[in-house]
Write an enzyme that holds these catalytic residues in place. Structure first.
Site, PDB file in Angstrom:
ATOM      1  N   TYR A 182      55.027  87.773  40.874  1.00  0.00           N
ATOM      2  CA  TYR A 182      55.310  88.737  39.813  1.00  0.00           C
ATOM      3  C   TYR A 182      54.962  90.163  40.244  1.00  0.00           C
ATOM      4  O   TYR A 182      55.562  91.129  39.781  1.00  0.00           O
ATOM      5  CB  TYR A 182      54.485  88.411  38.565  1.00  0.00           C
ATOM      6  CG  TYR A 182      55.141  87.462  37.589  1.00  0.00           C
ATOM      7  CD1 TYR A 182      55.628  86.234  38.010  1.00  0.00           C
ATOM      8  CD2 TYR A 182      55.260  87.794  36.239  1.00  0.00           C
ATOM      9  CE1 TYR A 182      56.206  85.352  37.112  1.00  0.00           C
ATOM     10  CE2 TYR A 182      55.837  86.922  35.338  1.00  0.00           C
ATOM     11  CZ  TYR A 182      56.304  85.708  35.776  1.00  0.00           C
ATOM     12  OH  TYR A 182      56.878  84.845  34.882  1.00  0.00           O
ATOM     13  N   LYS A 233      52.630  74.403  45.747  1.00  0.00           N
ATOM     14  CA  LYS A 233      53.767  73.934  46.543  1.00  0.00           C
ATOM     15  C   LYS A 233      53.331  74.036  48.005  1.00  0.00           C
ATOM     16  O   LYS A 233      53.962  74.697  48.837  1.00  0.00           O
ATOM     17  CB  LYS A 233      55.008  74.799  46.227  1.00  0.00           C
ATOM     18  CG  LYS A 233      56.306  74.278  46.800  1.00  0.00           C
ATOM     19  CD  LYS A 233      56.811  72.998  46.147  1.00  0.00           C
ATOM     20  CE  LYS A 233      58.053  72.493  46.875  1.00  0.00           C
ATOM     21  NZ  LYS A 233      58.447  71.121  46.434  1.00  0.00           N
ATOM     22  N   ASP A 265      56.835  70.423  41.623  1.00  0.00           N
ATOM     23  CA  ASP A 265      57.994  69.641  41.167  1.00  0.00           C
ATOM     24  C   ASP A 265      57.531  68.323  40.550  1.00  0.00           C
ATOM     25  O   ASP A 265      58.012  67.909  39.488  1.00  0.00           O
ATOM     26  CB  ASP A 265      59.002  69.413  42.313  1.00  0.00           C
ATOM     27  CG  ASP A 265      58.364  68.935  43.611  1.00  0.00           C
ATOM     28  OD1 ASP A 265      57.120  68.959  43.731  1.00  0.00           O
ATOM     29  OD2 ASP A 265      59.119  68.532  44.532  1.00  0.00           O
ATOM     30  N   ASP A 289      54.030  80.062  34.375  1.00  0.00           N
ATOM     31  CA  ASP A 289      55.033  80.517  33.410  1.00  0.00           C
ATOM     32  C   ASP A 289      55.937  79.346  33.037  1.00  0.00           C
ATOM     33  O   ASP A 289      56.180  79.074  31.861  1.00  0.00           O
ATOM     34  CB  ASP A 289      55.853  81.654  34.044  1.00  0.00           C
ATOM     35  CG  ASP A 289      56.938  82.165  33.113  1.00  0.00           C
ATOM     36  OD1 ASP A 289      56.637  82.368  31.923  1.00  0.00           O
ATOM     37  OD2 ASP A 289      58.087  82.334  33.574  1.00  0.00           O
ATOM     38  N   ASP A 293      55.776  76.676  29.430  1.00  0.00           N
ATOM     39  CA  ASP A 293      56.910  76.498  28.501  1.00  0.00           C
ATOM     40  C   ASP A 293      57.219  75.018  28.345  1.00  0.00           C
ATOM     41  O   ASP A 293      57.481  74.525  27.246  1.00  0.00           O
ATOM     42  CB  ASP A 293      58.167  77.213  29.022  1.00  0.00           C
ATOM     43  CG  ASP A 293      58.344  78.598  28.406  1.00  0.00           C
ATOM     44  OD1 ASP A 293      57.320  79.237  28.090  1.00  0.00           O
ATOM     45  OD2 ASP A 293      59.504  79.043  28.248  1.00  0.00           O
TER      46      ASP A 293
HETATM   47  C1  IPM Z   1      55.399  84.681  29.299  1.00  0.00           C
HETATM   48  C2  IPM Z   1      56.711  85.397  29.405  1.00  0.00           C
HETATM   49  C3  IPM Z   1      56.551  86.611  30.316  1.00  0.00           C
HETATM   50  C4  IPM Z   1      56.175  86.102  31.699  1.00  0.00           C
HETATM   51  C5  IPM Z   1      57.766  87.552  30.379  1.00  0.00           C
HETATM   52  C6  IPM Z   1      58.198  88.003  29.005  1.00  0.00           C
HETATM   53  C7  IPM Z   1      57.518  88.721  31.282  1.00  0.00           C
HETATM   54  O1  IPM Z   1      57.708  84.528  29.829  1.00  0.00           O
HETATM   55  O2  IPM Z   1      54.420  85.293  28.835  1.00  0.00           O
HETATM   56  O3  IPM Z   1      55.337  83.508  29.675  1.00  0.00           O
HETATM   57  O4  IPM Z   1      57.055  85.744  32.496  1.00  0.00           O
HETATM   58  O5  IPM Z   1      54.976  86.049  31.984  1.00  0.00           O
HETATM   59 MG    MG Z   2      57.083  82.518  29.964  1.00  0.00          MG
END
Ligand code: IPM
Ligand code: MG
Length: 406
Positions: A182, A233, A265, A289, A293
């Site tokens: 990032y 990884k 993975d 990240d 999710d």
């Molecule tokens: C998160 C989001 C952010 C990230 C974006 C909005 C920059 O997806 O907080 O997980 O990738 O960290």
């Molecule tokens: Mg995110």
């Protein structure tokens, strides 16, 4: 390693309209952390960053819940609202005004709603709302991102996984937040010797960056069920080879924590196959990240999950992990629970006010127990409510727990 994006924080002169829009709901905030207010009261300064989309709706609710739960524990809050993301772009032309960073740094904790929206999607990268969020994380040096994913018994049917797979899941993703691909340099888009465009980024971790996030993860695991899985990884990436080596070396200092390693993975697959095998997961910025999710969906809705981003010292940043959901913004449909639970994390991890945090967590469970559900967690037989009504029910629940305990 340089946090490349941080250098993009540009000073802005605020127009008069900006000042009018930055609200202070209490008298001038103290610049002293947790200064004593009235006897027996503790005062904290909180920077609120509503941001875009559903952000303002969920923040205003979480603020009320925070205030209410805090007051029952003798805490007084002074709130200062500042612009970030698209809201800041519209106001002053940058996604993170310097004034917002300063206010955040001077406060005791920062509560953020969400950033982003269609309107700014085509902006150049340095003018994207997301860039403002990354700058804020870098500016506050919040390298440790805690993202819990817990399947509540009340919501087990909202999970897309089978009941027997989802039931009882309780895991914590510890994501490195201010390093890796990032922020790594070199990065960019250039034209190579054949005249072809090439986009590139750098996954880079210095030993100290790995060590400090690993320590947070070991400590976190120690307070939970004592199991830590480091996800990397290392079969392909050099940065991951170093990651695994450092995490393994640190394990000697935490003999009470059982450490395992997993390739990313495989971890993505194991999370949906048998999520109960995980207690604490530690991983880099980009894997965290993605996996957080994925983990959120096990719980039924990303609308339920809070997060805490912590630094070595200085204020933490607390935000729901969901985005700004521009498709439902302003329609009173958002689930405010992730932001309310982020306020609970703010109390627990940011201010060390565990009792007030527990009040909020209990109140959320109380509202769910009464059957109230926003659209994203609705199932047959429950009561569908909007964002505001859910907020009111949580507030009522904060109060009823008081009556029950007097
Ligand atoms: C998160 C989001 C952010 C990230 C974006 C909005 C920059 O997806 O907080 O997980 O990738 O960290
Ligand atoms: Mg995110």
């Amino acid at each position: 390693m340089a946090a490349a994006l941080q250098t993009n924080i540009r000073p802005v002169k605020f127009p008069a309209t900006f000042r009018a829009l930055t609200k202070q709901s209490s008298p001038a905030p103290f610049r002293v952390r947790c200064a004593a207010a009235s006897p027996g009261k503790k005062r904290y300064n909180i920077t609120l960053l509503p941001g875009d989309g559903i952000g303002p709706e969920v923040i205003s609710i979480a603020k009320n819940v925070l205030q209410q739960a805090g007051s029952l524990e003798g805490l007084e809050f002074s709130f200062q609202e500042m612009p970030v993301g698209g809201a800041a772009l519209d106001l002053v032309g940058v996604p993170l005004p310097e004034e917002t960073v300063s206010a955040a740094k001077e406060s005791d904790a920062v509560l953020l709603g969400a950033i982003g929206g269609y309107k700014w999607d085509k902006n150049e990268k340095h003018l994207k709302p997301e860039t403002g969020l990354l700058q804020l994380r870098a500016g506050l040096k919040v390298f440790a991102n805690l993202r819990p994913a817990t399947v509540l018994p009340q919501l087990v049917d909202a999970s897309t996984l089978k009941r027997e797979v989802a039931e009882g899941v309780d895991l914590m993703v510890v994501r490195e937040l201010t390093g890796g691909i990032y922020f790594g340099v070199p990065r960019g888009i250039k034209t190579n010797e054949n005249g072809e465009e090439v986009g590139y980024n750098t996954e880079v971790y210095a030993a100290h960056e790995i060590d400090r996030i690993a320590r947070v993860a070991f400590e976190t695991a120690r307070k939970r069920r004592g199991k830590l899985c480091s996800v990397d990884k290392a079969n392909v990436l050099d940065a991951s080879i170093l990651w695994r080596r450092r995490v393994t070396a640190l394990a000697a200092e935490y003999p009470d924590v059982e450490l395992s390693h997993m390739y990313v993975d495989n971890a993505a697959m194991q999370l949906v196959r048998d999520p109960k095998q995980f207690d604490t997961i530690v991983t880099n910025n980009i894997f965290g990240d993605i996996l957080s999710d994925e983990a959120s969906m096990i719980t039924g809705s990303i609308g339920m999950l809070p997060s805490a981003s912590l630094s070595d010292s200085g204020p933490g940043l607390f935000e729901p992990i969901h985005g700004s959901a521009p498709d439902i913004a302003g329609q009173d449909k958002a689930n405010p629970l992730a932001t309310i639970l982020s306020a609970a994390m703010l109390l627990k991890y940011g201010l060390g006010e565990e009792k007030a945090a527990k009040r909020i967590e209990d109140a959320v469970l109380g509202a769910l127990n009464k059957g109230f559900r926003t659209g994203d967690i609705y199932s047959a037989g429950t009561k569908l409510v909007g964002c505001k009504e859910m907020g009111e029910e949580v507030l009522k629940s904060v109060d009823s727990h008081v009556q029950a305990s007097v």
